[in-house]
Scaffold this active site. Structure first.
Site, mmCIF file in Angstrom:
data_model
loop_
_atom_site.group_PDB
_atom_site.id
_atom_site.type_symbol
_atom_site.label_atom_id
_atom_site.label_comp_id
_atom_site.label_asym_id
_atom_site.label_seq_id
_atom_site.Cartn_x
_atom_site.Cartn_y
_atom_site.Cartn_z
ATOM 1 N N GLU A 103 -12.080 9.112 10.729
ATOM 2 C CA GLU A 103 -12.581 9.266 12.096
ATOM 3 C C GLU A 103 -12.811 10.727 12.451
ATOM 4 O OE1 GLU A 103 -10.921 5.444 14.684
ATOM 5 O OE2 GLU A 103 -10.147 7.434 15.155
ATOM 6 N N HIS B 78 4.159 4.268 13.436
ATOM 7 C CA HIS B 78 3.034 4.683 12.588
ATOM 8 C C HIS B 78 1.680 4.303 13.163
ATOM 9 C CE1 HIS B 78 2.490 0.586 11.318
ATOM 10 N NE2 HIS B 78 1.713 0.885 10.299
ATOM 11 N N ASP C 284 0.859 -1.183 0.000
ATOM 12 C CA ASP C 284 0.000 0.000 0.000
ATOM 13 C C ASP C 284 0.897 1.236 0.000
ATOM 14 O OD1 ASP C 284 -2.112 1.649 -0.046
ATOM 15 O OD2 ASP C 284 -2.971 1.042 1.873
#
Lengths: 140, 476
Positions: free
Chosen positions: B206, B399, B95
């Protein structure tokens, strides 16, 4: 695992797919079913449409990765979920037919997309009892 | 790998000494507790990375490191092209440029309370998320190449954002040297309907509340106030990046030997930076970074349109956008000498310290915002880059939380519906198209993000600025 079948195995962040069967082709078919089952239960997917894939690789294990990646590509671009596979392997060449139907949020519960098949825990081998097993981890 | 090989060289820093085929040592930043829970595979992988040609200083693992593909997830490694250094598709990940952007809203979380359900429903309706979701944007081949060259700047040019967004995006929203011509037709085809989509798995949008401030000066500079609502988006380059990663991994694994590289693990697949394979991958990877930046920019536009309709007082201003799966050419001073290095961060966030010229002028004095995503039930964090981090790990930090349980095990243990209900009791609204997906992403399946951040803070890779708590989670 009985003579022919598939299963998922544990990997830290992702999922391993393993297929076994009486022939090399059967092990690839079962591994692809295990891959399809990462996304949605193949039992809920009807084999209404079929697509064909073909690939070629310098080694059997790379051929498995190429095959699974071809299925991942079809899932991503055609919007199909798959339930059944038919594979023929001739030396370094593979041809396969994958059967399934379009994803329908009303009837299918899809868990997660698969990004790619990896070379982690990658193995294609014939066991002492003559059966073939094909496996690798897929990145989700 | 036996534990005795791991030497503690600091309170939160451990080292595997250089030995055998390792060209440099491997260093792991973690507390004793995190080390105790660390998979041996991480140590093996960190040591394997240390064997690659042209690696500089050390192979690093961040406090959230876990077993990855070739490189550990949470791995950092810098390579010098003048010393035969390599570029590795496995060192970037499938990704490409997956990352986090956080937007300020300028309103208190309390102002959202009355509209929370409505806001959650509208975001869920507007943000394409989950398996098989498609965006409203379909790109012609010409548009696709323009997007791959232009990144977030391309998206802003199309009206999906404002110029100020670009100054708050890493690389000003567009990395140079992108080579759409090195990207296969398949990768482009896979991306056609996926612009402006979240994807699935651990990706999310979010709405969060700033629960606590730990560094008043930095919080002021970042525009963070305790009690305010913010919006965070976690996603990457979607199908395009996945396909580029897939193809490059195969090519690099099969051609490494022809470049004279002995791979300790096939998944460390790499090519010399100076090689044709390496240059093609770099061009494709940079284009995928631009794709991810454009994608998060379009998602920002969608989020803004929802807030404008429901909470028009909220002004969604970009705090920062930073990726955690990349390889970037950066200048670092090593042993007193500036060197142009290719820094791989695989599941690791760039964390530039104060004064770094790549930072926008209004953030330069403070250091880069380092955005750490949590799970739908736990905190996310905003940290700041430090001067020490620049020398300790080439300006890199953790991360996220990192998984502690496999998806399979998570699904055995939790039911998606029950996870959603128990989060609702805690005031967290989750919207997802997949109960199974929610079960796989249950907060309990992850390591303790607070412990990971605490280790990064103590090791001074990046220091705490603010802790965020989830209010609404649109789950991919």
């Amino acid at each position: 695992m009985t003579t022919r079948g598939w299963e998922h195995f544990e990997h830290g962040a992702d999922i391993g797919v393993r297929g076994c069967g009486p022939t090399l082709e059967a092990s690839f078919e079962e591994a692809a079913t295990a891959l399809a089952a990462v996304v949605a239960d193949p039992g809920t997917v009807r084999p209404l449409q079929s697509i064909a894939v073909a690939c070629e690789a310098p080694a059997l294990d790379i051929l498995l990765v190429d095959f699974l990646n071809a299925i991942i590509y079809e899932m991503a671009t055609s919007g199909l979920l798959f339930a059944a596979f038919h594979v023929t392997i001739d030396g370094a060449r593979l041809r396969a037919e994958a059967k399934g139907e379009p994803f329908d949020a009303g009837r299918h519960e899809a868990a997660v997309e698969v990004k790619g098949a990896t070379m982690t825990a990658l193995k294609v081998e014939q066991l002492a009892d003559g059966r073939w097993c094909a496996q690798c981890v897929v990145d989700v | 790998m036996p534990e005795r090989r791991l030497n503690r060289i600091g309170e939160d820093e451990w080292e595997i000494a250089q030995e055998g085929a390792m060209r440099v040592p491997a260093r792991i930043f973690a507390s004793a507790d995190l080390i105790a829970g660390l998979d041996d595979k991480v140590l093996e992988q960190a040591a394997n990375v240390a064997m690659l040609p042209g690696i500089v200083e050390a192979s690093y693992a961040m406090p959230d490191a876990h077993w990855g593909y070739g490189f550990p997830i949470g791995g950092v490694a810098a390579f010098d092209p003048e010393e035969g250094g390599v570029i590795s598709a496995g060192g970037v990940g499938f990704d490409i440029s997956c990352g986090v952007r956080t937007l300020l809203t300028g309103i208190g979380a309390g102002a959202i309370t009355a509209q929370r359900e409505r806001l959650a429903d509208a975001l869920f309706q507007r943000i394409p998320a989950g398996v098989g979701s498609h965006g409203e944007i379909s790109l012609t081949p010409k548009d696709m190449d323009a997007m791959l060259r232009g990144g977030a700047a391309w998206a802003v040019g199309r009206g999906w954002g404002v110029a100020a967004d670009l100054t708050r995006t890493e690389d000003y929203g567009c990395v140079a040297g992108a080579g759409p011509e090195f990207i296969s037709a398949k990768a482009k085809e896979r991306q056609k309907g996926e612009m402006g989509t979240l994807g699935s798995g651990n990706h999310y949008l979010e709405v969060q509340r700033v629960a606590a401030i730990f560094d008043e000066d930095a919080a002021r500079a970042y525009g963070l106030k305790a009690g305010d609502a913010v919006v965070s988006i976690h996603c990457g380059s979607r199908g395009l990046g996945h396909q580029i990663g897939t193809e490059a991994l195969r090519e690099m694994a099969l051609t490494a030997a022809s470049h004279g590289i002995a791979l300790p693990d096939r998944e460390l697949a790499c090519a010399p930076i100076a090689s044709e394979t390496g240059q093609r991958y770099l061009g494709a990877m940079r284009a995928a970074i631009n794709c991810a930046l454009a994608n998060r920019q379009i998602l920002t536009h969608l989020a803004r349109s929802v807030f404008a309709a429901i909470l028009p007082r909220a002004q969604l201003k970009l705090l920062y956008d930073v990726s955690h799966n990349t390889c970037k050419e950066e200048t670092h001073t090593v042993a007193g000498r500036p060197r142009a290095l290719y820094v791989h961060r695989k599941g690791a966030t760039r964390a530039l310290g104060p004064g770094h010229p790549a930072l926008p002028p209004d953030l330069r004095a403070v250091g880069q915002p380092v955005l750490i995503g949590g799970t739908m039930g736990t905190s996310s964090w905003i940290l700041r880059g430090t001067a020490e981090g620049m020398t300790r790990a080439f300006g890199s930090a953790c991360h996220g939380a990192g998984r502690s349980l496999s998806r399979h095990a998570a699904r055995q243990r939790w039911q998606g519906r029950a996870v959603i209900d128990s989060l609702a009791e805690r005031g967290i609204i989750v919207r997802s198209r997949s109960a199974k997906g929610v079960a796989e992403e249950a907060p309990g399946a992850y390591k303790d993000v607070d412990a990971v951040v605490a280790a990064a803070h103590r090791a001074r890779l990046a220091t705490k600025v603010a802790r965020l708590e989830p209010l609404i989670c649109i789950k991919g």
